[in-house]
Design an enzyme around this catalytic site. Sequence first.
Site, PDB file in Angstrom:
ATOM      1  N   GLY A  19      -4.123  20.576  30.879  1.00 38.38           N
ATOM      2  CA  GLY A  19      -2.957  20.460  29.995  1.00 38.38           C
ATOM      3  C   GLY A  19      -3.347  20.611  28.534  1.00 38.38           C
ATOM      4  O   GLY A  19      -4.516  20.830  28.199  1.00 38.38           O
ATOM      5  N   GLN A  20      -2.356  20.468  27.658  1.00 37.38           N
ATOM      6  CA  GLN A  20      -2.647  20.739  26.243  1.00 37.38           C
ATOM      7  C   GLN A  20      -3.487  19.637  25.595  1.00 37.38           C
ATOM      8  O   GLN A  20      -4.357  19.935  24.772  1.00 37.38           O
ATOM      9  CB  GLN A  20      -1.396  21.087  25.441  1.00 37.38           C
ATOM     10  CG  GLN A  20      -0.262  20.110  25.486  1.00 37.38           C
ATOM     11  CD  GLN A  20       0.606  20.198  24.219  1.00 37.38           C
ATOM     12  OE1 GLN A  20       0.354  21.004  23.329  1.00 37.38           O
ATOM     13  NE2 GLN A  20       1.615  19.340  24.142  1.00 37.38           N
ATOM     14  N   ASP A  53      -0.441   5.880  17.332  1.00 38.92           N
ATOM     15  CA  ASP A  53       0.492   5.152  16.461  1.00 38.92           C
ATOM     16  C   ASP A  53      -0.274   4.498  15.308  1.00 38.92           C
ATOM     17  O   ASP A  53       0.167   4.517  14.159  1.00 38.92           O
ATOM     18  CB  ASP A  53       1.235   4.096  17.281  1.00 38.92           C
ATOM     19  CG  ASP A  53       1.851   4.703  18.533  1.00 38.92           C
ATOM     20  OD1 ASP A  53       2.919   5.317  18.423  1.00 38.92           O
ATOM     21  OD2 ASP A  53       1.227   4.597  19.608  1.00 38.92           O
ATOM     22  N   HIS A  68       3.809   1.879  23.295  1.00 39.72           N
ATOM     23  CA  HIS A  68       3.720   3.211  22.698  1.00 39.72           C
ATOM     24  C   HIS A  68       5.078   3.883  22.863  1.00 39.72           C
ATOM     25  O   HIS A  68       5.341   4.556  23.856  1.00 39.72           O
ATOM     26  CB  HIS A  68       2.630   4.053  23.365  1.00 39.72           C
ATOM     27  CG  HIS A  68       2.742   5.503  22.987  1.00 39.72           C
ATOM     28  ND1 HIS A  68       2.548   5.947  21.706  1.00 39.72           N
ATOM     29  CD2 HIS A  68       3.090   6.605  23.707  1.00 39.72           C
ATOM     30  CE1 HIS A  68       2.743   7.254  21.654  1.00 39.72           C
ATOM     31  NE2 HIS A  68       3.082   7.678  22.860  1.00 39.72           N
TER      32      HIS A  68
HETATM   33  P1  NAX Z   1       0.757  18.916  29.610  1.00 39.18           P
HETATM   34  O1  NAX Z   1       1.988  19.071  30.424  1.00 39.18           O
HETATM   35  O2  NAX Z   1       0.304  20.012  28.738  1.00 39.18           O
HETATM   36  O3  NAX Z   1      -0.462  18.592  30.589  1.00 39.18           O
HETATM   37  C1  NAX Z   1      -0.404  17.615  31.568  1.00 39.18           C
HETATM   38  C2  NAX Z   1      -1.283  18.068  32.702  1.00 39.18           C
HETATM   39  O4  NAX Z   1      -1.374  16.988  33.622  1.00 39.18           O
HETATM   40  C3  NAX Z   1      -0.723  19.265  33.462  1.00 39.18           C
HETATM   41  O5  NAX Z   1      -1.719  20.284  33.501  1.00 39.18           O
HETATM   42  C4  NAX Z   1      -0.426  18.712  34.845  1.00 39.18           C
HETATM   43  O6  NAX Z   1      -0.663  19.647  35.877  1.00 39.18           O
HETATM   44  C5  NAX Z   1      -1.392  17.541  34.914  1.00 39.18           C
HETATM   45  N1  NAX Z   1      -1.011  16.483  35.852  1.00 39.18           N
HETATM   46  C6  NAX Z   1       0.224  16.011  36.124  1.00 39.18           C
HETATM   47  N2  NAX Z   1       0.167  15.066  37.070  1.00 39.18           N
HETATM   48  C7  NAX Z   1      -1.127  14.922  37.394  1.00 39.18           C
HETATM   49  C8  NAX Z   1      -1.820  14.126  38.335  1.00 39.18           C
HETATM   50  N3  NAX Z   1      -1.153  13.280  39.125  1.00 39.18           N
HETATM   51  N4  NAX Z   1      -3.158  14.228  38.413  1.00 39.18           N
HETATM   52  C9  NAX Z   1      -3.827  15.088  37.619  1.00 39.18           C
HETATM   53  N5  NAX Z   1      -3.225  15.901  36.728  1.00 39.18           N
HETATM   54  C10 NAX Z   1      -1.892  15.810  36.620  1.00 39.18           C
HETATM   55  O7  NAX Z   1       0.952  17.552  28.808  1.00 39.18           O
HETATM   56  P2  NAX Z   1       0.121  17.013  27.552  1.00 39.18           P
HETATM   57  O8  NAX Z   1       0.767  17.512  26.318  1.00 39.18           O
HETATM   58  O9  NAX Z   1      -1.308  17.272  27.764  1.00 39.18           O
HETATM   59  O10 NAX Z   1       0.456  15.457  27.619  1.00 39.18           O
HETATM   60  C11 NAX Z   1      -0.031  14.646  28.655  1.00 39.18           C
HETATM   61  C12 NAX Z   1       0.609  13.275  28.619  1.00 39.18           C
HETATM   62  O11 NAX Z   1       0.309  12.599  27.429  1.00 39.18           O
HETATM   63  C13 NAX Z   1       2.137  13.290  28.706  1.00 39.18           C
HETATM   64  O12 NAX Z   1       2.544  12.292  29.618  1.00 39.18           O
HETATM   65  C14 NAX Z   1       2.564  12.911  27.311  1.00 39.18           C
HETATM   66  O13 NAX Z   1       3.831  12.307  27.289  1.00 39.18           O
HETATM   67  C15 NAX Z   1       1.462  11.953  26.932  1.00 39.18           C
HETATM   68  N6  NAX Z   1       1.283  11.656  25.505  1.00 39.18           N
HETATM   69  C16 NAX Z   1       0.916  10.380  25.171  1.00 39.18           C
HETATM   70  C17 NAX Z   1       0.660   9.995  23.876  1.00 39.18           C
HETATM   71  C18 NAX Z   1       0.214   8.600  23.542  1.00 39.18           C
HETATM   72  O14 NAX Z   1       0.071   8.300  22.354  1.00 39.18           O
HETATM   73  N7  NAX Z   1       0.013   7.682  24.489  1.00 39.18           N
HETATM   74  C19 NAX Z   1       0.827  10.954  22.755  1.00 39.18           C
HETATM   75  C20 NAX Z   1       0.820  12.385  23.177  1.00 39.18           C
HETATM   76  C21 NAX Z   1       1.465  12.691  24.501  1.00 39.18           C
HETATM   77  O15 NAX Z   1       2.847  12.866  24.298  1.00 39.18           O
END
Ligand code: NAX
Length: 327
Positions: free
Chosen positions: A14-15, A161, A189
């Site tokens: 992911g990103q 944050d 968060h």
């Molecule tokens: P992306 O959608 O780019 O990447 C997520 C990746 O996780 C995808 O490649 C997907 O295939 C994979 N994935 C999903 N379920 C999975 C599982 N059960 N096992 C292994 N891999 C799995 O999202 P991205 O921008 O990288 O963000 C990831 C997460 O971080 C999201 O839930 C987002 O909401 C959260 N964030 C949390 C933040 C924080 O401060 N706590 C801030 C940034 C972000 O928004």
Amino acid sequence: SKKPVRVAVTGAAGQIGYALLFRIASGEMLGKDQPVILQLLEIPDEKAQKALKGVMMELEDCAFPLLAGMEAHGSPETGFKDTDYALLVGARPRGPGMERADLLAANAQIFTAQGKALDKAASRDVKVLVVGNPANTNAYIAMKSAPSLKRENFTAMLRLDHNRALSQIAAKTGKPVASIKSLCVWGNHSPTMYADYRFATIDGKSVKDMINDQVWNKDVFLPTVGKRGAAIIEARGLSSAASAANAAIDHMRDWALGTKGEWVTMGVPSNGEYGIPKDVMFGFPVTTEGGQYKIVEGLPIDAFSQECINKTLAELQGEQDGVKHLL
Ligand code: NAX
């Protein structure tokens, strides 16, 4: 030289993963003398696994001297084997028309399975950071699903944050970020988090006295920090990634290597501090030393702060109630 440690990262294709893995492999998280083996997890889906292979090819092409090995996994049971550090980034995003309860349930499934797998397979001292949203509740679920591991080894990411708050204070006061001490963020968060500069100092002077503007605190600072994630999405068309990865690095580095008495914010299970019920995964000011964190205790909580803390706590308890039947 040091023995390599195992670092698992979920959502590795992911990103956030793309902004995170290269920095872990270069030694920015655990130190420039600490070799790492990356255990990379993605969903078994063919497209995700293929994308993960691509990221691994790029990691190879960096020829990082500290990258002692790397593995691709499609299941947490194999992916978390002997893991020393687990960064749980992958989560189920909210899809169109998805209700909050559906989102909680989908993530409960993921983090129950991952908690169980950590319980079974990971190092007994594994340090877990949950980034995937809803981060606090996902961390709570993983902790509750891993009864043989120490509960204090499960944490949620509030550091983004915290860092956002630092930058806003630096801009407001015109002082460098590095000069700001003893800032913290309480709670979830989410936009309800309470970024608190009442105890913060710059060169020994009180930040609260320097700013001396409760209206700015309430009407500018807190909404700016709380809604920053939405502002990034609005501007970039994508959610925060590099800053989230940076915060994850900061969180793990400070937990592993120590803060030398300085405060940072971590989401950790409460032991009842500040009236937060036991086990609620809550953002607290902490200091760390020797791989352990300690919640900063005994801080005075004024009426405004109590109100803010109550609000973010109520939200978290609502989330936890929403998943209780699934645990
Ligand atoms: P992306 O959608 O780019 O990447 C997520 C990746 O996780 C995808 O490649 C997907 O295939 C994979 N994935 C999903 N379920 C999975 C599982 N059960 N096992 C292994 N891999 C799995 O999202 P991205 O921008 O990288 O963000 C990831 C997460 O971080 C999201 O839930 C987002 O909401 C959260 N964030 C949390 C933040 C924080 O401060 N706590 C801030 C940034 C972000 O928004």
